[in-house]
Each structure stands twice: as structure tokens, then as C-alpha cells.
Scaffold this active site. Structure first.
Site, PDB file in Angstrom:
ATOM      1  N   CYS A  36      30.667 -25.554 -58.464  1.00 25.43           N
ATOM      2  CA  CYS A  36      30.509 -25.657 -59.915  1.00 25.43           C
ATOM      3  C   CYS A  36      29.786 -26.965 -60.280  1.00 25.43           C
ATOM      4  O   CYS A  36      29.906 -27.970 -59.578  1.00 25.43           O
ATOM      5  CB  CYS A  36      31.870 -25.595 -60.616  1.00 25.43           C
ATOM      6  N   SER A  58      33.361 -17.721 -48.387  1.00 24.10           N
ATOM      7  CA  SER A  58      34.547 -18.551 -48.575  1.00 24.10           C
ATOM      8  C   SER A  58      34.663 -19.086 -49.996  1.00 24.10           C
ATOM      9  O   SER A  58      35.616 -19.768 -50.325  1.00 24.10           O
ATOM     10  CB  SER A  58      34.545 -19.694 -47.563  1.00 24.10           C
ATOM     11  N   HIS A 101      30.757 -19.818 -62.820  1.00 28.83           N
ATOM     12  CA  HIS A 101      31.618 -19.454 -61.693  1.00 28.83           C
ATOM     13  C   HIS A 101      32.039 -17.981 -61.728  1.00 28.83           C
ATOM     14  O   HIS A 101      32.325 -17.387 -60.684  1.00 28.83           O
ATOM     15  CB  HIS A 101      32.854 -20.360 -61.724  1.00 28.83           C
ATOM     16  N   CYS A 118      36.353 -25.736 -57.472  1.00 33.57           N
ATOM     17  CA  CYS A 118      35.217 -25.102 -56.783  1.00 33.57           C
ATOM     18  C   CYS A 118      34.173 -26.157 -56.420  1.00 33.57           C
ATOM     19  O   CYS A 118      33.727 -26.924 -57.276  1.00 33.57           O
ATOM     20  CB  CYS A 118      34.594 -24.038 -57.681  1.00 33.57           C
ATOM     21  N   GLU A 168      30.606   1.187 -31.968  1.00 34.55           N
ATOM     22  CA  GLU A 168      29.449   0.569 -32.614  1.00 34.55           C
ATOM     23  C   GLU A 168      29.017  -0.699 -31.874  1.00 34.55           C
ATOM     24  O   GLU A 168      27.826  -0.992 -31.766  1.00 34.55           O
ATOM     25  CB  GLU A 168      29.776   0.247 -34.067  1.00 34.55           C
ATOM     26  N   ASN A 219      26.120 -13.793 -48.526  1.00 35.11           N
ATOM     27  CA  ASN A 219      27.364 -13.099 -48.184  1.00 35.11           C
ATOM     28  C   ASN A 219      28.174 -13.020 -49.467  1.00 35.11           C
ATOM     29  O   ASN A 219      28.538 -14.043 -50.032  1.00 35.11           O
ATOM     30  CB  ASN A 219      28.172 -13.871 -47.138  1.00 35.11           C
ATOM     31  N   ALA A 268      33.397  12.106 -42.623  1.00 34.84           N
ATOM     32  CA  ALA A 268      34.030  11.461 -43.780  1.00 34.84           C
ATOM     33  C   ALA A 268      35.340  12.164 -44.128  1.00 34.84           C
ATOM     34  O   ALA A 268      36.165  11.637 -44.855  1.00 34.84           O
ATOM     35  CB  ALA A 268      33.075  11.465 -44.966  1.00 34.84           C
ATOM     36  N   GLN A 284      22.462 -18.395 -49.148  1.00 30.53           N
ATOM     37  CA  GLN A 284      22.143 -19.429 -48.173  1.00 30.53           C
ATOM     38  C   GLN A 284      20.716 -19.247 -47.661  1.00 30.53           C
ATOM     39  O   GLN A 284      20.139 -18.162 -47.768  1.00 30.53           O
ATOM     40  CB  GLN A 284      23.105 -19.364 -46.995  1.00 30.53           C
ATOM     41  N   ASN A 329      23.263 -27.586 -46.631  1.00 26.21           N
ATOM     42  CA  ASN A 329      24.615 -27.168 -46.232  1.00 26.21           C
ATOM     43  C   ASN A 329      25.379 -28.324 -45.603  1.00 26.21           C
ATOM     44  O   ASN A 329      24.894 -28.975 -44.680  1.00 26.21           O
ATOM     45  CB  ASN A 329      24.495 -26.007 -45.237  1.00 26.21           C
ATOM     46  N   ASP A 330      26.585 -28.579 -46.128  1.00 28.81           N
ATOM     47  CA  ASP A 330      27.387 -29.688 -45.619  1.00 28.81           C
ATOM     48  C   ASP A 330      27.930 -29.404 -44.210  1.00 28.81           C
ATOM     49  O   ASP A 330      28.307 -30.315 -43.496  1.00 28.81           O
ATOM     50  CB  ASP A 330      28.553 -29.968 -46.579  1.00 28.81           C
ATOM     51  N   HIS A 349      13.814 -10.169 -45.086  1.00 24.75           N
ATOM     52  CA  HIS A 349      13.044 -10.300 -43.847  1.00 24.75           C
ATOM     53  C   HIS A 349      11.573 -10.438 -44.210  1.00 24.75           C
ATOM     54  O   HIS A 349      11.037  -9.617 -44.952  1.00 24.75           O
ATOM     55  CB  HIS A 349      13.263  -9.082 -42.939  1.00 24.75           C
ATOM     56  N   HIS A 408      32.034 -18.422 -56.082  1.00 25.01           N
ATOM     57  CA  HIS A 408      30.942 -18.894 -56.949  1.00 25.01           C
ATOM     58  C   HIS A 408      29.638 -18.233 -56.481  1.00 25.01           C
ATOM     59  O   HIS A 408      29.342 -18.228 -55.290  1.00 25.01           O
ATOM     60  CB  HIS A 408      30.825 -20.419 -56.863  1.00 25.01           C
ATOM     61  N   LYS A 415      34.037   0.405 -43.836  1.00 27.15           N
ATOM     62  CA  LYS A 415      33.628   0.940 -42.544  1.00 27.15           C
ATOM     63  C   LYS A 415      33.791  -0.171 -41.505  1.00 27.15           C
ATOM     64  O   LYS A 415      33.278  -1.282 -41.703  1.00 27.15           O
ATOM     65  CB  LYS A 415      32.164   1.376 -42.621  1.00 27.15           C
ATOM     66  N   HIS A 428      26.470 -17.566 -54.969  1.00 25.38           N
ATOM     67  CA  HIS A 428      25.559 -18.395 -54.172  1.00 25.38           C
ATOM     68  C   HIS A 428      25.072 -17.645 -52.945  1.00 25.38           C
ATOM     69  O   HIS A 428      25.684 -16.684 -52.497  1.00 25.38           O
ATOM     70  CB  HIS A 428      26.257 -19.688 -53.730  1.00 25.38           C
TER      71      HIS A 428
HETATM   72  O1  LIG Z   1      38.286   6.707 -34.440  1.00 25.35           O
HETATM   73  P1  LIG Z   1      39.058   5.667 -35.187  1.00 25.35           P
HETATM   74  O2  LIG Z   1      39.885   4.796 -34.290  1.00 25.35           O
HETATM   75  O3  LIG Z   1      39.868   6.219 -36.318  1.00 25.35           O
HETATM   76  O4  LIG Z   1      37.940   4.740 -35.888  1.00 25.35           O
HETATM   77  C1  LIG Z   1      37.620   3.450 -35.502  1.00 25.35           C
HETATM   78  O5  LIG Z   1      36.817   3.438 -34.335  1.00 25.35           O
HETATM   79  C2  LIG Z   1      35.543   4.080 -34.446  1.00 25.35           C
HETATM   80  C3  LIG Z   1      34.806   3.881 -33.141  1.00 25.35           C
HETATM   81  O6  LIG Z   1      34.613   2.521 -32.821  1.00 25.35           O
HETATM   82  C4  LIG Z   1      34.752   3.548 -35.636  1.00 25.35           C
HETATM   83  O7  LIG Z   1      33.613   4.343 -35.814  1.00 25.35           O
HETATM   84  C5  LIG Z   1      35.573   3.538 -36.918  1.00 25.35           C
HETATM   85  O8  LIG Z   1      34.851   2.908 -37.945  1.00 25.35           O
HETATM   86  C6  LIG Z   1      36.887   2.802 -36.668  1.00 25.35           C
HETATM   87  O9  LIG Z   1      37.692   2.814 -37.832  1.00 25.35           O
HETATM   88  O1  LIG Z   2      28.579 -20.655 -44.217  1.00 24.96           O
HETATM   89  P1  LIG Z   2      29.754 -19.846 -44.692  1.00 24.96           P
HETATM   90  O2  LIG Z   2      29.464 -19.052 -45.925  1.00 24.96           O
HETATM   91  O3  LIG Z   2      30.990 -20.680 -44.843  1.00 24.96           O
HETATM   92  O4  LIG Z   2      30.070 -18.826 -43.519  1.00 24.96           O
HETATM   93  C1  LIG Z   2      29.830 -17.454 -43.558  1.00 24.96           C
HETATM   94  O5  LIG Z   2      28.456 -17.157 -43.354  1.00 24.96           O
HETATM   95  C2  LIG Z   2      27.906 -17.547 -42.100  1.00 24.96           C
HETATM   96  C3  LIG Z   2      26.476 -17.077 -42.031  1.00 24.96           C
HETATM   97  O6  LIG Z   2      26.363 -15.679 -42.161  1.00 24.96           O
HETATM   98  C4  LIG Z   2      28.726 -17.011 -40.926  1.00 24.96           C
HETATM   99  O7  LIG Z   2      28.270 -17.612 -39.730  1.00 24.96           O
HETATM  100  C5  LIG Z   2      30.218 -17.322 -41.080  1.00 24.96           C
HETATM  101  O8  LIG Z   2      30.952 -16.692 -40.071  1.00 24.96           O
HETATM  102  C6  LIG Z   2      30.682 -16.826 -42.456  1.00 24.96           C
HETATM  103  O9  LIG Z   2      32.049 -17.120 -42.645  1.00 24.96           O
END
Ligand SMILES: O=P(O)(O)O[C@H]1O[C@H](CO)[C@@H](O)[C@H](O)[C@H]1O
Ligand SMILES: O=P(O)(O)O[C@H]1O[C@H](CO)[C@@H](O)[C@H](O)[C@H]1O
Lengths: 340, 340
Positions: free
Chosen positions: B55, B162, B114, B52, B318, B154, B29, B169, B77-78, B282, B165, B312, B167
Site C-alpha cells: 500500500c 502472499s 488494496h 500491507c 500430470e 500470481n 468431469a 512481477q 523485489n526485496d 511470452h 494487494h 484441478k 500486483h
Molecule cells: O484420480 P484421482 O486420484 O481422483 O485424481 C487425482 O490424480 C489424477 C492423476 O494424477 C489427477 O488428474 C487429478 O487431478 C487428481 O485429483
Molecule cells: O515472489 P512471491 O510472490 O512471494 O512468490 C510466489 O511467486 C514466485 C514466482 O512465481 C514463486 O517462485 C513462489 O513459489 C510463489 O510463492
């Protein structure tokens, strides 16, 4: 594609290398986007930036001075996620399990030219990067504490890259990372059952079908795997069954350089922007075994989906369920090939 | 923490629920950040936004008009990623394997207001959201083609949301998603071997140690799991061994609402911003089996690491290796508890 259902209806595809699935929703690209737009910076960078800690001759944060390098320059990461000199320990406390993990992290500058990316470099310039990867792999794999060497690149601010100077990284460590472990198992099972390379046999099938091939030369195939997760995900696979990048000769290293050059140049044309991605090489562990079941390959995971500023978010459902994609691998191949 | 090595040296920790590892780099860190900053929008939103599509009383993109709802409102979902009426098919062509996947995707508005998020809602207001989850789960699980119901949220533009509001899913489908499949296997193995709940036994251990507990009431524990990946990842676990959210009575639904309220309010204080995250429940598959080995739980995966604008990045290493974190679970717990 013989099976048109795959272009019309939601389905899942199986990743033969990881044993996991991806959810494909071909109809979903039609939904309107009202979410976050990424900042796009298409400004041309200078060839030298005095505040860049990767440019030749500049001083890094820890006080070290970079040499006046002419092509590739490698150094140990100043803020490594893995340490080489830490104690060995094991936590085995009921359901709490932990293990020390040691390793060496390196940074590899692809070019002294701050303005460039791999997409701006020639096959023979990239060949020098490949030689550097081989050299590092050789050296790191001699270390008895290093059992796996992960070569990767984060390109673009949206991929967490903190410096636009063309560079990648190498994290090497004592145990197998999760993703490598999965591919190790899948390839080993297949090799034991069929006495041939899983990825080699897949390549044969794809070269016959010609539905997902982006490019090929004598040594390499560039394709969008059937099970691709990221919108424009692609894979570079050597035609010969090789366990790791050391098995490449100099000519193949040039062919590999060409494959990288062709793919990254095409990427930059898709949305007329320096295409962000994470790329990585998966190859055999450096644990002293032959690991004949391994067929090394390089993957590119680019996040952009609709434009230079709209990426695919791998969030809620993807984190808790299964990765999900909105265009099919076959649609993506067509778009990439149009940019060759 | 009895084992101080875990606070000082790089190590990996084992996720008992998925069977996978996370790489922890406690010392990391300290590295300076020169990378991308996220846009922060701390502006107070109005309680009603005429543009929105969530709403009350507003018209959605497909022309439907939202009712004048007073608390929770659910609709299909539309732009669903899963379709319910598509044909069933199977691709088994050498190494190309695919299967049709059908399902139903719903959107659930948590409040007509909202301007709010779960963090601004009371335990009893959230209890109504929990009731709606239970109702949807009941209905969807009656569908013979639906074998799993994924409830998630999300939150925040940085998490691909997106519409601000409040919400979440619900994506429900015919097969088990990857992550659920892993947790199914791990919990089943443990249950078969020990005749008790894996997560229940883990909870007992954590409640004794008191090192990673954020909050508890009569029905629920909020904690940072030992194997947390995201910087401020947390988990809400029912104290009773319950396979799915239907086993909660009304009183427990209120206690669950309180747990969500406490955690999300604390999150908002960490960086003094509306804290983005993906959260998800889950729970046991809806395949008609008892699934006694399941112990349902809710996880929060928030991306912010250093400030409201620095997250992060789960990128290169990763994606190709193993998730990696820069602060320990124990450091994160302290920071979250300071915000209670
Ligand atoms: O080492 P960097 O380029 O500063 O860091 C980047 O790559 C790393 C390895 O994929 C990740 O862990 C970091 O979150 C990312 O910001
Ligand atoms: O359905 P949304 O909210 O427009 O879309 C969002 O959530 C989905 C489910 O996690 C993802 O697949 C999309 O990439 C994300 O933008």
C-alpha cells in the site's frame, strides 16, 4: 560441495534426463512467508472406515464390492481418464492437431489397513506392492494398444488425493507421455554415443562424490538428483542397468521395498507430518522394442518447503519460465539424512 | 465442433507453440469429488491496509517506504530469486552441469487501492499498467546481461500469492527460461518454413472457425487455445504480428487493457469469486536480435475446475506423464462466454 558458488549464488542446473533446466536460488529461503498455509491433518485414522471406497468389503461408487483383500488389491479405475474402447481418430486441420488416445487406468490399494501409508509399512509389505506393479506391468504390456505404463501415487490432500486410504494408480496408454518422451530421447542419445546407461554413469559419479546420497543397499541408491526441482525431491535408482521393473528379481524387489520404506519414513520426520508427495516410476515403453537405453527409476516430488503447512508454489515464473527452487539439493540431502 | 469425437472421447491435442501434448478426457468431469477443498475468501478488502507492504506510504520489510503513488508503482523485489551482482561460473563436471544465472526481479503494483484486482479496473486504468510494463521492458532490455524479461502475475492465495494487494512481477535474466526456449524453437521453425507468424496464422484459422473465441476488438483476440491445459485457460493475442510489447502504440495499449478487463471480469463471474490464476506474457528475447519469428501473447492459467473451492490438481500423472484436462476447450469457452 567443491563448488561453493552453488550454495551461495543463483544458478541453473541441467537435468540430464529431460534436457531441461531448473533455476536454483540458494539465498531465497530467507524470505518471510505471509501466504497460504495448508491444512494439516495429523489425526490418526482408523484401520477401517466404513465410508471409504477402498477398504476391504466396502461398496464402490459404481456398486461393485471390494473383496476381503489381505495385502494388495487392484481394480480398474471407476472414473478413468483414458478409455479402452473409444474409436481411433486423427484431426489434422491446419494448425489444429489432435489424436485419439486410448488406455487403461487402474487403482492399486497398498494395504487393507486404512490408517497406513507406505511410510508405515515394512520392506516385505512393500515388496508385495512391487510384485503387484510387476504383475500389472506384465499384463498391460501384452496389450498391443498399450505402449507405455505409468505407475504413480498421489499422497495427501494437498496433492489432489481424494482418499487417504493407502493407494496408487496405473495409467497405461497408446502413446508416450511428454515427460517419458523427453527421457527417452536423452537416454537414447547418450546410449548411442557412449554405449552405456546415462543414469548408470550418473550413479557412479554420485556414489564417488557422496554429496547427494541419502541411502543405499545392495540393489538400490536413494539420492537427491543434482537437478532436483521440488524442495525434498528424491530418486530411487537400481544399481543394475535395468530397462523396466520386470528385470528385478524377488531379492531386488525386497531391496527396492526397503529403499521406499527408508525414504518415506525419513520424509515423515522432516516436518513431523505424513509427508505429501507424488511419486512415479519412469521406465521403458512397452512397444515391443528392447529399449536398452532405458534405466528405470522412481522419483518423489514432495511439495512441502518450510513446514507441514507451507508448500512450494510452482506458479507464475515456474509456469511461464523455468521451475525454481529455494534450497539447494545439497541442503535438502542433509535435512533428509538427519531424519534417517 | 466439426469433429464430435473431440467432445466424447479421450484424446491428445498438440500445442503448436511448445511442441508438447495435452491429454483431454471429456467424459471425466462426471467423477464425484471427495478431495481437498480450497479456502474461499470472498470478503471485501479495505482500500487501504496499514499492514500491507504494497500500500502507498507503507514501510516494506527492508525498511524502505513506498511513495504515495497514484496509479502504478514499481520496485526491485526485496527477496529476489535472481541476483544481479553474483559471480559468473560454470560447472561442467561429468554429468553435473550448472551455470550461474543473473537477473533483476521487480514487483509492480497495479493500483494503490488494496481492495482491487485487474478485474475491478477499467481499460484505461489497465492501460497504465501496460505502459509500466513497456517502460520496464525498455529499461531492462538495455542491460547487456538481460536476455529475457518475464512479466507475470500470481493472483489468489491458491496460486502462492502472499499479498492480495493487486500486483504482478517481472523476473528478467541472462538466459532463456525453459518454456520460452520451446516457444522460440517452434516459432522459429515455422517462420523459417512459411515466412509468416505461427500464432498469426493460427489466429486467422480461429477467427474463421469462431469456436474458441471469447472476445475481440480492433487490436486483440481473446480465445481459449485448442491445446489449453488449465480448465479455463485463455490467451490474449495481438492481431498484428508484433515481436514484443514495445511494438504496441498507445491506442493498442488501451485495446489490450480492454481485453484484459473483459477476460478477468468474466473469470470472476464463472464461480462468483475473485478468480485465481497465474498470467504471463511470452515475447521475444532481449538479446539484440530482431526475433521476427516471435508473436507476443499473454496467457492465463487459472486452476479452478468445479467451483470456487475445487481446483484441478496437476499432480501424479500430470507431473510424470502429460498435463491432463477434464473439460474440453470448447466447453470452457461456452462457460466463459456466458459470463461476458
Ligand atoms: O484420480 P484421482 O486420484 O481422483 O485424481 C487425482 O490424480 C489424477 C492423476 O494424477 C489427477 O488428474 C487429478 O487431478 C487428481 O485429483
Ligand atoms: O515472489 P512471491 O510472490 O512471494 O512468490 C510466489 O511467486 C514466485 C514466482 O512465481 C514463486 O517462485 C513462489 O513459489 C510463489 O510463492
Amino acid at each position: 560441495m567443491s563448488n561453493t558458488n552453488l550454495q551461495d549464488y543463483s544458478h541453473k542446473r541441467f537435468n540430464i534426463l529431460t534436457g531441461e533446466w531448473v533455476l536454483v536460488s540458494p539465498h531465497r529461503a530467507k524470505r518471510p512467508w505471509q501466504g497460504q498455509n495448508e491444512a494439516v491433518n495429523n489425526e490418526k485414522r482408523p484401520s477401517y472406515d466404513k465410508s471409504c471406497y477402498l477398504c476391504a468389503g466396502n461398496t464402490r461408487i459404481n456398486g461393485e464390492i471390494n473383496p476381503e483383500y489381505k495385502d494388495v488389491f487392484v481394480f480398474t479405475n471407476d472414473f478413468a481418464a483414458l478409455q479402452n474402447d473409444s474409436p481411433t481418430f486423427n484431426v489434422n486441420d491446419g494448425l489444429l492437431k489432435a489424436q485419439s488416445e486410448t488406455g487403461i487406468c487402474k487403482v492399486i490399494c497398498f494395504s487393507p489397513d486404512h490408517s497406513k501409508s507406505l511410510a508405515d509399512m515394512s520392506a516385505s509389505e512393500i515388496q508385495k506392492v512391487v510384485f503387484a506393479w510387476q504383475k500389472e506391468f506384465t499384463e498391460l504390456s501384452k496389450n498391443p494398444n498399450i505402449n507405455y505404463v505409468q505407475i504413480f501415487e498421489n499422497k495427501g490432500a494437498v496433492m489432489g488425493c481424494s482418499n487417504p486410504h493407502p493407494h496408487g494408480q496405473i495409467w497405461s496408454q497408446s502413446s508416450l507421455p511428454n515427460e517419458v518422451d523427453k527421457k527417452n530421447t536423452q537416454q537414447l542419445n547418450y546410449y548411442n554415443n557412449n554405449n552405456s546407461s546415462l543414469l548408470g554413469d550418473y550413479l557412479t559419479q554420485e556414489l564417488e562424490k557422496k554429496e547427494r546420497i541419502i541411502f543405499e543397499n545392495n540393489g538400490f541408491v536413494v539420492l537427491v538428483p543434482f537437478w532436483a526441482i521440488w524442495p525434498f525431491e528424491a530418486m530411487i535408482v537400481p544399481k543394475k542397468h535395468q530397462a523396466n521393473i520386470l528385470e528385478m528379481n524377488d531379492e531386488q524387489a525386497l531391496q527396492y521395498g526397503e529403499a521406499i520404506a527408508v525414504l518415506t519414513k525419513a520424509y515423515d520426520k522432516i516436518f513431523n507430518t505424513s509427508f505429501p508427495y507424488s511419486s512415479g516410476i519412469h521406465q521403458a515403453p512397452t512397444d515391443g522394442n528392447a529399449n536398452k537405453h532405458w534405466h528405470w527409476h522412481m522419483s518423489f516430488y514432495p511439495p512441502l518447503l518450510r513446514s507441514a503447512s507451507v508448500k512450494k508454489f510452482m506458479v507464475g515464473y515456474e509456469m511461464f519460465g523455468t521451475p525454481q527452487r529455494d534450497i539447494t539439493a545439497e541442503q535438502a540431502v542433509k535435512m533428509i539424512k538427519d531424519c534417517l
